[in-house]
Design an enzyme around this catalytic site. Structure first.
Site, short mmCIF file in Angstrom:
data_model
loop_
_atom_site.label_atom_id
_atom_site.label_comp_id
_atom_site.label_asym_id
_atom_site.label_seq_id
_atom_site.Cartn_x
_atom_site.Cartn_y
_atom_site.Cartn_z
N ASP A 207 -26.16 -30.23 29.60
CA ASP A 207 -25.44 -30.56 28.35
C ASP A 207 -24.83 -31.96 28.46
O ASP A 207 -23.70 -32.21 28.00
CB ASP A 207 -24.37 -29.51 28.01
CG ASP A 207 -23.92 -29.61 26.55
OD1 ASP A 207 -24.48 -30.45 25.80
OD2 ASP A 207 -23.01 -28.86 26.17
N GLY B 211 -17.74 -33.15 24.67
CA GLY B 211 -18.91 -33.52 25.45
C GLY B 211 -18.56 -34.30 26.70
O GLY B 211 -17.57 -35.03 26.72
O1 DOR Z 1 -19.66 -30.60 24.07
C1 DOR Z 1 -20.65 -30.69 23.37
N1 DOR Z 1 -21.16 -31.88 23.03
N2 DOR Z 1 -21.22 -29.56 22.93
C2 DOR Z 1 -22.24 -29.58 22.03
O2 DOR Z 1 -22.73 -28.54 21.67
C3 DOR Z 1 -22.70 -30.86 21.47
C4 DOR Z 1 -22.42 -31.97 22.41
C5 DOR Z 1 -22.60 -33.34 21.79
O3 DOR Z 1 -23.62 -33.58 21.14
O4 DOR Z 1 -21.74 -34.19 22.00
#
Ligand code: DOR
Length: 440
Positions: free
Chosen positions: A306, A325
């Site tokens: 991720d 993220g």
């Molecule tokens: O923390 C996250 N960031 N979770 C997600 O599902 C999307 C991702 C992002 O695209 O920044």
């Protein structure tokens, strides 16, 4: 070995049955010999792998490359470079770009950008047009390009009837839907896990139930349609248990977990540093233990990063306003090693990070000329495409945000040291990383 262009010497090859001391000779893009000792022909490149594990190149099911649309945060080139430095030979690019990867045109553009990158770049297509959750994307035209995974990641498909229809199409097309499990009504306004820390810090919470409701719903939809579902970034003990029971029932479900959900808890948010904001959020000690147990007992099939780069001007804002993220590609294998190696053998760890993700993304079998990827996930044997990760478990990885290959700096591990380090990465026979340095 007269024909070898590259020889990996002194390492121990990680195969399905265990670890064996072997040199590996490569000619062009293929493995041509494995033997106790191989004398490199003159002119061949030699990679010193003494003391190292020589495994199949890692495969990341969950990478945000941000191109098109957010090139200040990451590009296909910079993300693939970070991937190669992390031991990855293939990544699946998430479709929450701008525009979203919801048509053959955008998918083709991203695949073309990946052709010269340091790791193979496969793409996941969006399930719904613009990831808006209202109308199905043209999955057939994306599947014809070689797209095998579909997801609205960043958001879950909220409408159960639409998800059911998408599963019916996916079954017909032979592709897999990957769900970001989050009930938006329950999660609305939340910035972190709902629990003792959100109460203490005065931040709005996201309950574990927001994830678990959608896992449970989609398990019912798998039962209804018979189509497979892959569960992205599972983070709660309840989700892990739901998947465990679905697998025991024989349902075609798979799941992944991210390194941060194996290691970090909601207590990290105590300083309000937005680098610890992620979705799904960091959870409790019990949740972390359940994720690790799920990885160890086979409930969770894959570790997926991720990797979610965000430019400093977006991320360095008050916690509740920051986008979720964190970076992950260059730290995933050392973290997995540190957390899992007491319990799991090297072959099990490479299974979680290479073989099984390659199987879920259907990157294992033959080289795919349409989608531009080579056969991934090993095993390393004569005739196989030479996608290789050489990992030194006796070394260590010190995380310096300024030295990461990503265009962004949002690693939650700044200043931390993890056991083990990626030493070399070979992609289709080309040593793209030697002694932890990218070669082009
Ligand atoms: O923390 C996250 N960031 N979770 C997600 O599902 C999307 C991702 C992002 O695209 O920044």
């Amino acid at each position: 070995m007269a024909d070898a262009t590259l020889v990996i010497r002194g390492g121990s090859v990680v195969g399905p049955e265990g670890v064996r001391r072997l040199d590996v000779a490569i000619n062009g893009s293929a493995i041509v010999e494995l033997a106790d000792s191989i004398d490199p022909p003159s002119g061949a490149t030699v990679l010193n792998a003494s003391g190292c594990l020589v495994g199949p190149g890692l495969v990341d099911l969950h990478t945000h490359l941000r191109q098109p649309g957010r090139e200040e945060a990451e590009t296909v080139e910079s993300g693939a470079r970070a991937a190669a430095l992390g031991g990855y030979t293939a990544v699946v690019a998430m479709p929450n770009t701008d525009p979203a990867i919801d048509s053959a045109g955008v998918a083709r553009d991203v695949l073309a950008l990946g052709r010269d990158a340091l790791a193979d770049v496969a793409v996941a297509g969006a399930i719904t047009v613009g990831r808006a959750g209202t109308a199905l994307a043209p999955m057939g035209e994306l599947a014809a390009l070689g797209v095998q995974l579909f997801t609205d990641d960043g958001a879950g498909v909220q409408d159960g009837a639409l998800m059911r229809r998408a599963l019916d199409y996916a079954k017909g097309l032979g592709v897999t839907l990957a769900q970001h499990c989050e009930d938006e009504c329950l999660a609305a306004g939340g910035a972190m896990h709902e629990g003792c820390w959100s109460s203490r810090l005065g931040l709005p919470g996201i309950p574990a139930a927001a994830e678990e409701l959608m896992v449970a719903r989609d398990i019912q939809l798998v039962r209804l349609t018979g189509a497979p579902v892959h569960f992205l970034h599972l983070s709660t003990a309840g989700s892990v248990e739901l998947v465990r029971r679905a697998k025991a029932e024989g349902l075609p479900v798979t799941a992944e977990a991210a390194p941060h959900h194996m290691l970090l808890t909601h207590a990290e948010v105590a300083g309000y540093d937005p680098v610890f904001k992620v979705n799904p959020p960091l959870r409790t000690d019990d949740d972390v233990a359940a994720v690790v147990a799920g990885l160890c007992d086979g409930t969770i099939d894959a570790i997926a990063t991720d990797h979610a780069p965000h430019a400093p001007e977006c991320k360095d804002v008050p916690f509740d306003q920051a986008p979720p993220g964190m970076l992950g590609l260059q730290t995933a294998l050392p973290i997995a090693w540190e957390v899992l190696s007491p319990a799991l053998s090297p072959e099990r760890i490479f299974a979680l990070m290479s073989v099984q993700p390659a199987t879920i993304a259907r990157l294992r079998v033959t080289d795919n000329r349409v989608a531009g990827h080579s056969a991934q996930g090993g095993p390393l044997e004569v005739g196989a495409t030479a996608n290789v990760c050489v990992f030194d478990p006796t070394s260590s990885t010190v995380v310096d945000p300024a030295r990461l290959a990503s265009r962004s700096r949002n690693t939650p591990y700044a200043g931390r040291t993890f056991t083990g380090a990626v030493r070399h990465t070979v992609r289709r026979g080309e040593p793209v990383v030697i002694d932890a340095v990218a070669q082009r």
